[in-house]
Design a protein around this motif. Sequence first.
Motif, mmCIF file in Angstrom:
data_model
loop_
_atom_site.group_PDB
_atom_site.id
_atom_site.type_symbol
_atom_site.label_atom_id
_atom_site.label_comp_id
_atom_site.label_asym_id
_atom_site.label_seq_id
_atom_site.Cartn_x
_atom_site.Cartn_y
_atom_site.Cartn_z
ATOM 1 N N PRO A 120 0.884 -1.220 -0.009
ATOM 2 C CA PRO A 120 -0.104 0.007 -0.061
ATOM 3 C C PRO A 120 0.623 1.126 -0.003
ATOM 4 N N GLN A 121 2.157 0.953 0.505
ATOM 5 C CA GLN A 121 2.926 2.332 0.584
ATOM 6 C C GLN A 121 3.722 2.767 -0.848
ATOM 7 N N GLY A 122 3.342 1.687 -1.793
ATOM 8 C CA GLY A 122 4.262 1.767 -2.925
ATOM 9 C C GLY A 122 3.471 2.931 -4.001
ATOM 10 N N SER A 127 -2.737 1.599 -2.320
ATOM 11 C CA SER A 127 -3.417 2.254 -0.941
ATOM 12 C C SER A 127 -4.768 2.074 -0.946
ATOM 13 N N VAL B 239 1.202 5.961 8.285
ATOM 14 C CA VAL B 239 1.498 4.401 7.694
ATOM 15 C C VAL B 239 2.129 4.638 6.369
ATOM 16 N N GLY B 240 1.916 5.709 5.811
ATOM 17 C CA GLY B 240 2.747 5.848 4.455
ATOM 18 C C GLY B 240 2.002 5.623 3.338
ATOM 19 N N PHE B 241 0.722 5.422 3.420
ATOM 20 C CA PHE B 241 -0.302 5.262 2.184
ATOM 21 C C PHE B 241 -0.187 6.396 1.376
ATOM 22 N N HIS B 242 -0.650 6.640 0.133
ATOM 23 C CA HIS B 242 -0.674 7.540 -0.597
ATOM 24 C C HIS B 242 -2.077 7.724 -1.144
ATOM 25 N N PHE B 243 -2.720 8.878 -0.707
ATOM 26 C CA PHE B 243 -4.354 9.041 -1.330
ATOM 27 C C PHE B 243 -4.107 10.418 -1.904
ATOM 28 N N HIS B 248 2.872 9.895 -6.161
ATOM 29 C CA HIS B 248 2.596 8.498 -6.081
ATOM 30 C C HIS B 248 1.304 8.434 -6.703
#
Lengths: 192, 635
Positions: A120-122, A127, B239-243, B248
Motif C-alpha cells: 500500500p505504500q508503493g 493504498s 502508515v505511509g499510504f498515498h491518497f 505517487h
Amino acid sequence: MNAVPYTHRVAKPNGWWGMIVFVATEATLFGTLIGSYYDLRFKTPEWPPPGVPDPKVLLPLILLAVLVSTSVPVQLASSFARARRVGAARLALLLALALQCGYLALQIHLYVDDLHRFTPQGSAYGSIYFTLVGAHHAHVFVGILLEAWLLLRLLGGVTTYRGVGLQATAVYWHAVNVLAIAVTIVQLSPSL
Amino acid sequence: MTLEVLPPLARRRAQRLGLIWEERPGLLGWLTTVDHKRIGLLYFFTTLVFFGAGGIEALLIRTQLAGPNGTVLSPEAFNQAMTMHGVTMIFLFVIPMTVGAFGNYLLPLMLGARDLAFPRLNALSYWLFLGSGLFLYVGVLLGKAPDCGWFCYAPLNTKEYDPGLNADFYALGLIFNGLSTTAGALNFIVTIFKLRAPGMSFNRMPLFVFAMLAVSLSLIFALPPLTTNLVFLELQRNVGFHFFDVAHGGDALLWQHLFWLFGHPEVYIIILPAMGIATSIIPTFARRKMVAFPLVALAELLVAFIGFGVWGHHMFATGLPVGALIFFAAASMMVVIPSAIQIFAWLFTVNLGRPDFRAPLLFIGGFIALFVIGGLSGIMFAAIPFDQATTDTYFVVAHFHFIIFGAAVFPILGGMYYWFPKVTGRMYHERWAQLSFWVTFLGTLLTFFPMHVVGLLGMTRRVYTYHHGFGWDAYNLSETVGAFVLAAGLILIFANLLWSRFRGVPSGPDPFYGGTLEWATTSPPPPYNFPVIPTVSSPYPNWDRADREEDLRRLEQGVLALEHDHETLATTVRDGYADVVLHMPSESHWPIVVALSLTVVFVMLLTTHFVVAGIFVGLAGLVLGAWHVREPAAE
C-alpha cells in the motif's frame, strides 16, 4: 393492552430498523471508498501502475459466491428462531459461521499474498486497493463476531431479544454480501 | 398534570411509575443514566463549556485583528485559534447542542414516548462526544491543536507540511466525534419511526420532529465521506499510504471532494434544527397553527436532500470541468425554493396570527432577518464568476457567519428561553431577555456585516495580521467591538437563565400554551415523561383539549398507563397504530466503560501504538457483548 409476543407482531422491531440505518451508513462508507477508487484511477495513466500485477479474477469470484450463499443459512436461522425452533436455528447459524470463517481465512491468505507482491505504500493503487478490500474483510469479521455471540446466547434458548438480534444480524449479512459483490467487482475491474 | 390535582387512583399509578422509572441519585446516577432528559442536560452543559472555549478563541482572533500588525497571537497560535474556533463551534457546539441537547430532551416528549428507542446507545453517544471533545482540547493544552483550518485541505494536512501532531488531533478527534453523532442520529431515526404516540401518523408529526428526522438522515449519509477522508489522511500520515500526493498517483482534490460531500450537508445539518425550533416557537406565540404545514415539512426534508448535490460550489475555484460547475451552480440555486417556502410560511404564520413578541419570538424574528441576509449572499456565490472573484475573502466569512451564527444560533438562544420553563419549572426574566436579544442582535450585525465590505476590499480569510493602508482598519475595529458586544449579549442571556433557575417565578406545566406534547406534562417532566401514553389526533395535540382530558380518564382506568414495568409503547411506522409494549433497558455503567476504552484507543492511535489500540478495541467489543447480559424483558 397486552404485549404482543414477537412471534406474532406485524411491524418490524426497533432492532431491525436500527440495523437498517446502520447498514445504510456503512453502505455510504463503501460508496465513498469506491468513488475514491475511481477518482484515483481516472487520474492515473496506468492502472495498476507499472510493476504491480493485475488482480486475480477466478479465485475471488468463487469466494464471493461462497460468501453470498451464506445469506441463506443466516436468513433460515432467523426464521427458525421466530418459529421457536432453537435447534434448527443453532444448526443454520453454525453452518453459516463455518462457511464464513473458511471464506475469511482464505481471503486473509490472499491479502497477505498480495502484500508480498505489492504494498500500500508503493502507490495510490496499492493504498486504495488494500484499504477497500481490508474494509470489506473487517465487515465480514464483525459479522462473524455477531453470529458467534448470538450462537452463544442461543444456548440458553430463544427470547424476544435474541430473536430480534438474529433478525438484525441477518440484515447485516445481506448488506455485507451485497457490498461484497460491489467490492469484488471493483477489485477485479483492472483485469476485466 | 401535577400529581396533587390527580384523582386518587390516577395518583397512585403515577407514583408507581415514579418508583419504576426513578434512577440512582447522586453522581453515580449521572454517570450511569439512560434517561433522555438527563442525557440532554449533560449535553447542554458540556456544549456550553465548549461554546465558551470557542467564543474565547473567537475573541482572541478578533483582538489580534482589531488593528493592523497585531501582536496578541503568534502566527502559529492564530492558526490554532482559528481552526479550533471552527471545529469547536461546528462539532462541539452547534451539532451536539441541537441534536444532542434539544433533540434528546424534546424528541421523546414531543412524540409522547418515555425514552429514545435505544437508551443505552444514547448514553454511549454522550460519553463518546465528551471523550472526543476532551481529546481535541488536550491538543490545545499541549499547544498541538489542529492548525490547518476546519477543512484542513490536502496537501497542507500531510506530514511534509504539518509535521506535528496537530492534524492527527484533527483527524482522530473528528472520527471519534463522528461515532458519537452517528449513534445519536441512528437512535433518533428509529425513535421517530417507532415510538410515536398512537395516532401520530407521519402527517401529524410536529415540524420540529420533521427537522430532526431530516438532520438525522443527513448525518447518516454525510458522515461516512468525512470518516473515509480522515481515515485516508491518518493512513497517509502515519502508515505511509498515498491518497493525496500526486507524486505517487494520489489526488489532492480527492480530499476536497470527500470533505465537501460531507461539508455541505453539514451546513444544513447545522441550520435544520434551527428551522425546527422556529417552527415550534412561531405557532405558540402567533397563536395559530403553521401555515402550509405539509409544505414546510417537505421543505425541511428537501433541504436535507438537496444538500447532497451541491458540494461542488465550495470548489468553483479549483478548476473543475465547466459542465460540473454549471451543475453545481444550478443545484445551489435550487436550495432557494425550500428555503423560501419556509421563510414565507413563518412570515405568514406570524402575520395571520396574533403575535406576542416575547423573547423567544424576538430571537426568531432576528433569525429570519439574519437568515435572509446570509441567504442573499449565498445566492451570489451560486454565480460562478462572483464566487471565483470572492473565494477566500472575508465576504465568505461574512456569509457563513450570518448563516451559522445568525440563522443557526439565534433559534438555539430563543429555544433556550422557550423551553427553559419546561426544563426548570420556572420563568426566565422577560425584560432582561428582550434586552439580551437586542444586544446580541446589534453585536451580530456589528461583527459580521463589515466583513462583507473588507472582503470586497480584498481582505483574505485566515490571515493572522495585515498592514495599514488597505482601508480595512475601521471595519476590522468595528468587527472587534461588535464581537465584544455580542459576547456581552450572550453573557446577559446566560446570566438571566442562571438567575431565573433559582429566582424565577414558578411557571406551571404550560406557561405559553404550546401546541406540542412536551407541554402536556409537568415542568420539569417526571422520569417517565407521561403518566399515561397520550393519544394524538392532530399535529398540535396539546391544543386538542378533548384528547388531553381523555388521557386523564385513561390514567384513572389504567389504559396505556403501562405502570407494571419499565415500558413504553411502539407504534407502526407510517400510521402510528399501537403495535407492541416495549421493555426498556434501565441505567447501566456499560456506556461509559465503552466510551473510556474507545478514548484510550484514540489516544493510542495518536501516539501510533497500534497494538494497544487494537487491544482496547477488543475490550470495547467485549463490553458491547455484555451490553444486555440481562435482557430488558427479564429485568
